[in-house]
Design an enzyme around this catalytic site. Structure first.
Site, PDB file in Angstrom:
ATOM      1  N   LYS A  66       1.024  -1.308   0.059  1.00  0.00           N
ATOM      2  CA  LYS A  66       0.089  -0.065  -0.177  1.00  0.00           C
ATOM      3  C   LYS A  66       0.933   1.316  -0.066  1.00  0.00           C
ATOM      4  O   LYS A  66       0.305   2.303  -0.822  1.00  0.00           O
ATOM      5  CB  LYS A  66      -0.806   0.116   1.124  1.00  0.00           C
ATOM      6  CG  LYS A  66      -2.120  -1.147   1.234  1.00  0.00           C
ATOM      7  CD  LYS A  66      -2.813  -1.141   2.233  1.00  0.00           C
ATOM      8  CE  LYS A  66      -3.976  -2.165   2.230  1.00  0.00           C
ATOM      9  NZ  LYS A  66      -5.072  -1.933   3.532  1.00  0.00           N
ATOM     10  N   ASP A 102      -9.797   2.415   2.541  1.00  0.00           N
ATOM     11  CA  ASP A 102      -9.841   1.781   3.756  1.00  0.00           C
ATOM     12  C   ASP A 102     -10.264   2.630   4.823  1.00  0.00           C
ATOM     13  O   ASP A 102     -11.008   2.274   5.803  1.00  0.00           O
ATOM     14  CB  ASP A 102      -8.327   1.500   4.014  1.00  0.00           C
ATOM     15  CG  ASP A 102      -7.986   0.349   3.588  1.00  0.00           C
ATOM     16  OD1 ASP A 102      -8.337  -0.596   3.095  1.00  0.00           O
ATOM     17  OD2 ASP A 102      -6.446   0.238   3.255  1.00  0.00           O
TER      18      ASP A 102
END
Length: 296
Positions: A66, A102
């Site tokens: 990420k 997220d």
């Protein structure tokens, strides 16, 4: 021509994203496939170039890529720029564009937890851990209106570095940092909810660090991890032993995936279909719908 989407990670074979993303695409009649790509960390740059050549329309990003992907995309949205992590990538005319769902996924899952399970005001959550996922959690909590937060982590330096990179001194005045050792000796103080972002593998049998902690003031236990077999994690077993509401990370997984789906397709994600795909695989039900409450 069939459109190609996917998820990259290392490892990635355990990912449930292909299961519910493919179900969502088929339910809307989209001619598309969603597949896993296992990419070693030292191949991430080459992988992104290869996926562009292959005509991949978009993909999710999971551990450990990420932060690396955040530095490789041509552009980023506001949230991923602040958080420093990308979990959703979409194709644009000038190259890959990074987004972070997220944050929104956690917000929706935590709101649902407050509404359907805790059903009480929560004003001071404690977050366990200071890894990459905590950046999204802290940002989500502050964006949702929580001013008072506490981080408990093994390394105080790591927790302080995380805060320094995420907030200005003025905006982090009501965020406290303690070590896990201090927490086990001194308790959770005025905190009224526990959010675990420590690795599930770090505590395979029981969440021993909470053995000596007075959690009587904790109204609920939320774990970013989940067990594919549907059993509670070691952290959530503590909450269950205290007869407190608990929630694992499965709803957050689905919510962030639904937001990714909407970025790629421009259509509302069929959350019920996605949840049903998970139910058939895991034997667990996730309901959707209804108005989410505002954070306290």
């Amino acid at each position: 021509m069939k459109k190609l989407y996917g998820v990259i990670g290392y490892p990635v074979s355990h990912s449930l994203s292909p299961l519910f993303q493919q179900a969502a695409m088929e339910s809307l009649g989209l001619d598309a496939a969603y597949v896993p790509f296992e990419i070693p960390p030292d191949q991430i740059g080459i992988a992104l170039k290869s996926m562009e050549i292959l005509g991949v329309e978009g993909f999710n990003v999971t551990i450990p890529h990420k932060e690396a992907v955040s530095g490789l995309v041509a552009g980023k949205d506001r949230i991923s720029t602040i958080v420093g992590a990308v979990n959703t990538v979409s194709r644009k005319a000038d190259g890959w564009f990074g987004s972070n769902t997220d944050v929104g996924g956690f917000q929706e899952a935590f709101r649902h937890f407050l509404q359907s399970k805790i059903k009480k005001d929560v004003s001071h959550p404690m977050v366990l851990g200071a890894g990459g996922s905590v950046r999204s959690v802290l940002f989500a909590l502050r964006e949702s209106g929580f001013r008072r937060l506490t981080i408990a982590n093994r390394s105080l330096d790591r927790a302080h570095r995380l805060l320094d990179s995420l907030f200005s001194p003025d905006t982090r005045k009501e965020i406290s940092v303690i070590s896990l050792e201090e927490m086990s000796n001194q308790g959770v103080g005025e905190c009224d909810a526990l959010i675990n972002a420590l690795s599930r593998e770090a505590f395979p049998d029981r969440f021993a660090l909470l053995d000596r902690v007075d959690c009587s003031g904790i109204k609920g236990f939320f774990d970013l991890s989940y067990r594919p077999d549907g059993l509670p994690t070691s952290f959530l077993k503590v909450g269950l032993s205290l007869k407190r509401p608990v929630e694992d990370g499965l709803r957050m997984l689905l919510e962030q995936g639904a937001l990714s789906f909407e970025i790629w397709t421009g259509q509302s994600a069929p959350r019920d279909v996605m949840a049903e795909a998970l139910r058939k695989k895991l034997g667990r039900s996730l309901s959707f719908g209804g108005e989410m409450p505002k954070m306290v």
